[in-house]
Design an enzyme around this catalytic site. Structure first.
Site, PDB file in Angstrom:
ATOM      1  N   ALA A  73     -33.555 -10.354 -60.600  1.00  0.00           N
ATOM      2  CA  ALA A  73     -34.236 -10.867 -62.664  1.00  0.00           C
ATOM      3  C   ALA A  73     -33.283 -10.206 -63.886  1.00  0.00           C
ATOM      4  O   ALA A  73     -32.532 -11.362 -63.758  1.00  0.00           O
ATOM      5  CB  ALA A  73     -35.718 -10.947 -62.020  1.00  0.00           C
ATOM      6  N   GLU A  74     -33.471  -8.931 -63.398  1.00  0.00           N
ATOM      7  CA  GLU A  74     -33.149  -8.357 -64.800  1.00  0.00           C
ATOM      8  C   GLU A  74     -31.253  -8.311 -65.196  1.00  0.00           C
ATOM      9  O   GLU A  74     -31.197  -8.529 -66.047  1.00  0.00           O
ATOM     10  CB  GLU A  74     -33.157  -7.275 -64.765  1.00  0.00           C
ATOM     11  CG  GLU A  74     -34.670  -6.575 -65.666  1.00  0.00           C
ATOM     12  CD  GLU A  74     -35.814  -7.167 -64.981  1.00  0.00           C
ATOM     13  OE1 GLU A  74     -36.590  -7.054 -66.046  1.00  0.00           O
ATOM     14  OE2 GLU A  74     -35.363  -7.211 -63.915  1.00  0.00           O
ATOM     15  N   VAL A  75     -31.162  -8.643 -63.820  1.00  0.00           N
ATOM     16  CA  VAL A  75     -28.867  -8.744 -64.019  1.00  0.00           C
ATOM     17  C   VAL A  75     -28.497  -9.739 -64.572  1.00  0.00           C
ATOM     18  O   VAL A  75     -27.211  -9.697 -65.161  1.00  0.00           O
ATOM     19  CB  VAL A  75     -28.889  -8.418 -62.599  1.00  0.00           C
ATOM     20  CG1 VAL A  75     -28.689  -9.371 -61.416  1.00  0.00           C
ATOM     21  CG2 VAL A  75     -27.025  -8.170 -62.128  1.00  0.00           C
TER      22      VAL A  75
END
Length: 945
Positions: free
Chosen positions: A876-878
């Site tokens: 998710a974060e990337v």
């Protein structure tokens, strides 16, 4: 309370008689009272489209149409009249196949809107679909819109007879396995039919007598509470009680000690559920009204009187860090968290001698999550005497343990249940809102339900912390980075929330993927009277990449090297160390740069051709990723159970906020139980209930697929071992029972023991806290109208390394959705804590046309994670950590305006362009954080921990 009226309308083909409040009721209210809860109320101001229905062949937003304005015998079509689970409309099937239903809260409105579009035009272009959604205010926060347009185009093809329903229905390909496929999520069917119940739907359907709650919000950023008078409110018929801090049976404090080793003062600022002494932000509450209806509760809330002594308010840390500012919390000074970072040689001499030095100061805003669903929760005593709280949260067990002492109950006596959630993106990692359900149930001893207005939701929930940073970068004449210095201050707002956890990322995330030989930096954090800090995808990354990726771009420009070439020249290769003086876990950034180059070159050619025509079109690039998990403290448990008729029950608390915990869990089970030939219809998810399922940890930090996947491998292996006979075949459920062999097994995984550092060294910043990371490089093609300052993102591409993909639809949902948030962070999204910040439109939620239709995602497949489940990591974060900076850098490339103060709204871009034409410097003054950078570092050196 208003006049009662009656009229007849035709709903989904059947005539119905409607009794309504002619002064208050909207069409949406009435439809929902009829049980047609597929029509959602999100913003309640007509700016989100979740309430879209068709009235007399015209698409309308039902939340802003008063029932008294609805014509007699009006014909209304809702989501329930379009298709059913056993008779889907092509639009609904296409939505399932393309992954259009993520959290699903906006889905009924979009499907109804698409239905109305296709009634008018069965052959729309993609651009016409996008214009339709924008014109009709259909907003999605999860998907990034691309999948929705894909689905609309497929459905239109079916209606034209060019495709069949079978053509647009997902099927497992021959030789294909479920792991890595586009298997639709199990909850998609209910979401596209409008039959899944979200929080407010559950509130409408609660059995028996329920107390409905309304908060009394402070509405001012800083004040001392001298007294509270509830007598007038409690005298209103139907009011059960006005609850104040005096009724809270616990500590009334959900703060937790800072995890930052170096701080001044003690602990963290107290975070009260209900304020009794001081309010520290606009969204603080000092009372809750419980009444027999929401209308009565809200009317009574207006009658609660508080004598407030208004105190000076500091809406950012530049104000609160000033020497003459009042101390906001008694236990800590306004600036109290510190983390230094050193690597290599002393940087002072390097900067004095470097031929190229670039520097600047940046501000990133308090970004709001802008979910379509406002916060809502229920509470009651269950049949076992457990206090049950039903809400949306990223961390059922963690929040249970956080709120238990605050309300005065043992954690084991609290049952947490995750309602189906209309998006979240991080804010519900903190229990400040749904803990109020526990306070209310314990006070009045009856079931309760509270649905916030969108204004309350905006002010009462946490936000991404703002940051202010000063930075400079030195490099050689040929563009080799020699040193970096930066001083960054995090504005964690009124309460710390999760600030101390995100804080460490300010000195571990920036310049990811580069070889930076020498670094000197300092991170600080403290209080203001703004919104408190909570988790948000990227969790510190977007704030610090705002500085680091701008410096990198400025250095390339100063040297006269192409932005991509500069990054390739300075990319980390084996032997190079991170900024925290540790080896990179993998060195894939060179490959990612090569992958993005084809898109970057294409975008550059388009921009160059456009510039010849006099247009201001440019290309930006950004590089950076994010960690996976919570580090050495991470722990996860999942259970697997063999049941009758070959069914498999899975038990976990992988909280689903729309990101795909349902399909993630199922995908892992199907992969792990391949020897049994288990199919999706045989997997039952018994999840997100602490009474029934074990602790799987929080659904954040890109950890859930990574951690629950590993736990499920262990659980499934235990089950397979127990089922396996000597001849290699497997026992049935009946054979297991007959042989008295257990049928339920637990898998658990811990990160302790892998040599991870608990935190960076408090004196140097050295350390490696995580066992897995994600990596990304992205590029954007943007156009700037210099006359208005408006920026349009024309195309976007990203190359990522996230290991093996578990479910393609889920990953693509995170990709397109995360990129849309990144673009919003760059251009529009901002919570300024003003009176006007009461709806998603004012706070800058991107429309369909604001997000490009051309979004490209390339996956690097050459780096399966050795410790991840089946080679997977998180993802998710990337997709949001650094996807805003290609846009910001692209603006500079398009028109020469560098934006230092996010978001890059039209007024800021236009002002920058005008300054540029006048020959003025665009660089803002250096920020001052109360003490000088070198002085604070000297103090830290003299006081080692």
């Amino acid at each position: 309370m208003g006049k009662i009226s009656r009229k007849s309308i035709v709903i989904n083909g059947a005539q119905r008689h409607v009794v309504y409040n002619s002064e208050k009721d909207s069409l949406a209210n009435v439809l929902r009272r009829f049980g047609l809860t597929g029509t959602k109320i999100g913003c309640d101001k007509g700016v989100c489209g979740a309430c879209s229905v068709i009235m007399n062949n015209k698409l309308v937003r039902a939340c802003v149409i008063k029932m008294k304005k609805v014509p007699e015998y009006a014909e209304i079509t809702t989501i329930e009249g379009i298709g059913t689970p056993d008779n889907l409309h092509p639009i609904q099937m296409a939505w399932i196949t393309h992954g259009g239903a993520q959290c699903g809260f906006c889905t009924p409105g979009f499907i109804v809107s698409t239905y109305a579009l296709l009634l008018e035009n069965k052959s729309p272009t993609r651009e016409e679909v996008r214009k339709w959604y924008t014109k009709n205010k259909n907003v999605c926060r999860c998907t990034g819109y691309k999948q929705l347009v894909d689905a609309a185009m497929d459905a239109a093809a079916v209606l034209r007879g060019e495709k069949t329903m079978e053509d647009i229905t997902w099927k497992l390909g021959e030789g294909e396995e479920y792991y890595g496929s586009s298997l639709p999520r199990p909850t998609a069917l209910a979401k596209v039919c409008g039959t899944i119940d979200y929080g407010d739907d559950i509130g409408l359907k609660m059995p028996g007598t329920v107390a409905y709650l309304a908060p009394v919000m402070a509405g001012v950023p800083h004040a001392r509470i001298k007294s509270i008078d509830v007598s007038e409110a409690e005298a209103i018929p139907g009011v059960i009680k006005v609850i104040t801090a005096a009724n809270v049976q616990g500590s009334n404090d959900i703060s937790f000690p800072a995890v930052v080793p170096r701080q001044k003062g003690q602990g963290a600022p107290k975070f009260p559920l209900i304020c009794d002494e001081v309010v520290n932000r606009r969204g603080d509450i000092y009372a809750i009204v419980a009444a027999v209806s929401t209308d009565i509760a809200r009317e009574a809330a207006k009658k609660v009187k508080a004598d407030l002594e208004i105190l000076p308010s500091y809406m950012n840390v530049l104000e609160s860090f000033a020497t003459d500012a009042l101390q906001l919390h008694p236990n800590v000074p306004n600036q109290y968290l510190f983390a230094p970072l050193y690597k290599g040689k002393d940087t002072e001499e390097i900067f004095e001698e470097a031929p190229v030095v670039v520097e600047g100061s940046w501000h990133s805003q308090h970004e709001p999550h802008l979910t379509i669903e406002p916060d809502v929760f229920q509470g009651y005593w269950d049949e076992d005497g457990m206090l049950t709280i039903m809400s949306k949260t990223h961390d059922l067990y963690g929040c249970r343990d956080e709120l238990a002492p605050a309300i005065g109950l043992e954690p084991e006596m609290i049952r947490m249940v995750n309602n189906p959630a209309g998006g979240c993106f991080g804010y519900s990692t903190i229990s400040n809102l749904f803990a109020l359900a526990g306070v209310a149930v314990m006070t009045i001893n009856m079931p309760v339900s509270m649905t916030l207005t969108y204004e309350e939701h905006m002010h009462m929930t946490g936000k991404r912390s703002a940051t202010y940073s000063n930075g400079r970068l030195a490099c050689s004449e040929d563009g080799m980075i020699e040193a970096v210095e930066f001083d960054v201050a995090m504005d964690h707002g009124s309460y710390a929330g999760t600030a101390s956890i995100a804080f460490g990322n300010l000195i571990s995330v920036p310049f990811q993927g580069y070889n930076i030989p020498n670094i000197k930096a300092l991170a600080r954090a403290g209080s203001s009277n703004h919104a408190f800090t909570c988790a948000y995808r990227g969790f510190g990354g977007p704030q610090i990449y705002t500085m680091s990726e701008a410096l990198t771009d400025m250095a390339a420009e100063a040297v006269g090297v192409d932005a991509w070439e500069f990054r390739k020249k300075n990319v980390a290769v084996p032997g190079d160390l991170t900024i925290n003086s540790r080896p990179y876990l993998t060195y894939t950034y060179p490959q990612l740069l090569d992958m993005i180059k084809v898109h970057y070159d294409e975008f550059k050619k388009i921009a160059d051709d456009a510039k010849k025509e006099g247009r201001h079109v440019g290309v930006g690039i950004g590089m950076g990723g994010f960690n996976v998990g919570k580090g050495f403290i991470d722990h996860c448990e999942n259970d697997i159970e063999l049941c009758e008729r070959g069914y498999i029950n899975v038990y976990n608390t992988w909280q689903d906020l729309g990101q795909g915990a349902d399909i993630g869990t199922m995908t892992h089970v199907l992969k792990n139980l391949e020897p049994l030939g288990v199919t999706p219809d045989k997997v039952r998810l018994v999840t997100n209930d602490t009474k029934l399922a074990p602790d799987s940890g929080l659904s954040a930090a890109s950890r859930s697929h990574y951690m629950s996947g590993r736990a499920l491998i262990e659980a499934c292996n235990k089950l397979l071992d127990a089922m396996r006979k000597e001849d290699g075949t497997y026992r049935t459920y009946e054979e297991m029972i007959e042989e008295n062999i257990p049928t339920r097994y637990r898998g658990h995984v811990d990160e302790v023991g892998y040599g991870l550092d608990p935190c960076q060294d408090p004196n140097t910043g050295e350390g490696s806290r995580f066992k897995s990371y994600t990596y990304g490089v992205s590029t954007a093609l943007v156009e700037v109208d210099v006359n208005t300052g408006k920026t349009e993102v024309l195309k976007f591409a990203i190359a990522v390394d996230i290991g093996k993909i578990g479910n393609m639809l889920s990953v693509e949902g995170q990709a397109y959705g995360g990129i849309s948030h990144g673009i919003g962070f760059a251009l529009s999204e901002d919570y300024d804590a003003s009176d006007k910040a009461n709806n998603m439109a004012y706070c800058g939620v991107p429309s369909c046309e604001m997000i490009p239709d051309d979004i490209r995602v390339d996956y690097y497949a050459g780096d399966p994670r050795p410790h991840g489940p089946h080679g997977s990591s998180g993802c998710a974060e990337v997709f949001q950590a650094c996807t805003h900076m290609p846009v910001i850098n692209g603006i500079n490339n398009a028109c020469g305006v560098r934006i230092y103060d996010l978001p890059a709204t039209p007024d800021k871009v236009k002002a920058g362009w005008q300054k540029l034409q006048n020959g003025e410097d665009l660089t803002p003054p250096k920020y001052f954080f109360g003490t000088e950078f070198e002085d604070e570092l000297e103090y830290i050196r003299e006081n080692p921990i």
